[in-house]
Design an enzyme around this catalytic site. Structure first.
Site: not given
Ligand code: PMT
Length: 399
Positions: A211-214, A277
């Site tokens: 995943t990512n930081r969004s 994102a």
């Protein structure tokens, strides 16, 4: 556009219910949001709460009797009725609802409601059996037919000890509904807008994801701004933020799920704003069982990743496409490449290297670049204000 409640004239009618105490919190939230709040109390409300409590928060005269005024204006209720942007009854008892439905004007609240052309929002609060009473339901139906808006009541434990429907909706939710009612005649009325939010999650095995930081904050702020201007909004979200009232939310996790939900929602839509994102890669295979730590000498493992296709290009041509580009270097040139390769009307180039902009903060700093080569650098703004700037540009470009 600033905050949606800034300088709005709100008449808050409070009738006699134990939940009156929540309307102090409501008045406080509205005042903090910049609204001018005039409180009107029924006689029964004053058995639970005093005019002074509200006056201390609103710093304005509180009307507690149709015939006694502390101000110079003997027709204060008519002035309030005429100047209000919205009238909110919270809590509204069965008695207040009956007065409104049947055209009574025998106290200040009902007289103001009779004399206004402003929209009316009612948040009922009463005992469960009372709420289900046929007369009460008939009165509510009649008011809905007359264009009056309702929020709640909620289910839960009631003052009588009964569990059921009848609790006053929480002040923060009433506040959101006030924005919705005020926005109904906004400049996005009749438009269908799809917004994506959050960071997608690609499963590696049953317990792990890429995943990512969004956080979803940017997408939610755009969706709320569009809703507050009368737009019909679908939010395709990979975030776990609470659902904003008045917005259709579709929850997704993977890119494949987001693609399907976005493309479905784009049927008949006017614009797609992709603030999400989206993962560029996903594991080639998802392990059925949790991948175990290697034993002995073997320390490294590798993950085979395959590219996710960009689904912007699959969006029907009648839908205006608006993208974001979160960049850590070469902001404008990287954003321009995305603008052109994804066939966008414009893109919000988002510098995510600063602590006050980008991921998981309430402010953002973006530069809007359109397909005519126009570049507009916006200052640091709240994400809601960034949302409004994007919506302004969307409207300009759709003319
Ligand atoms: O959620 P927050 O914590 O508030 O953070 C907000 C944000 C930083 C995530 C947001 O402001 C932002 O910049 N979002 C875009 C993230 C990004 O860099 O996306 P991208 O460069 O991978 O993709 C460019 C555009 O194509 C994006 O609009 C993306 O949604 C879209 N895309 C990407 C991949 C894909 N398969 N399909 C797409 O449509």
């Amino acid at each position: 556009m600033t905050e949606p409640l800034e300088n709005k004239k709100i008449v808050l009618g409070v009738s006699g219910s134990i939940s009156c105490y929540k309307s102090i919190d409501l008045a406080s939230r509205l005042v903090k949001a910049g609204a001018l709040v005039d409180v009107v109390l029924s006689d029964a409300a004053q058995e639970f709460i005093t005019p002074l409590a509200f006056q201390s928060i609103t710093h304005r005269n509180v009307i507690s009797n149709l015939f006694e005024y502390s101000s110079e204006n003997p027709l204060e209720h008519i002035t309030l009725a005429r100047e209000a942007d919205v009238i909110v009854l919270a809590p509204a008892t069965a008695n207040s609802i009956a007065k409104l439905a049947n055209g009574f004007a025998d106290n200040a609240i009902s007289a103001i409601c009779m004399a206004t052309t402003a929209p009316i929002l009612i948040a009922p609060a009463m005992d469960g059996n009372m709420y289900h009473n046929k007369a009460v339901q008939k009165n509510i139906d009649l008011l809905i037919e007359h264009g009056v808006h309702f929020v709640g009541p909620n289910a839960g434990r009631l003052a009588s000890g009964l569990i059921g429907l009848g609790r006053l909706v929480e002040p923060e939710i009433i506040t959101e509904h006030i924005k919705i009612v005020l926005g109904l005649t906004g400049d996005l009325k009749g438009m269908q807008i799809v917004v994506s939010a959050g960071g997608t999650q690609e499963a590696i095995d049953p317990v792990r994801v890429i995943t990512n930081r969004s956080s979803g904050k940017m997408g939610y702020a755009i969706a709320e701004a569009a809703r507050d201007r009368g737009g019909e909004v679908t939010l395709v979200t990979a975030s776990s933020l609470p659902e904003p009232p008045g917005i259709k939310c579709l929850h997704v996790m993977s890119v494949a799920e987001m693609r399907e939900a976005v493309l479905d929602s784009c049927n008949g839509a006017d614009a797609l704003i992709m603030a999400a994102a989206v993962s560029d890669y996903r594991p080639a295979e998802i392990a059925n069982q949790k991948i175990k730590k290697k034993k002995g000498e073997e320390n490294n493992i590798s993950l085979d990743l395959v590219k996710n296709d960009d689904f912007f290009l699959e969006v029907p041509s009648g839908v205006m496409r608006i993208g974001f580009a979160a960049e850590t270097e070469d902001l404008l040139s990287n954003a321009e490449i995305k603008l052109n390769s994804k066939g966008l009307s414009f893109i919000a180039a988002n510098d995510v290297t600063q602590p006050d902009s980008g991921f998981n903060v309430d402010t953002n700093r973006v530069t809007l670049i359109d397909n005519n080569g126009k570049v507009e650098a916006l200052p640091l703004l709240s994400k809601y204000e960034v949302g409004n700037s994007i919506l302004d540009k969307m409207l300009q470009m759709s003319k």
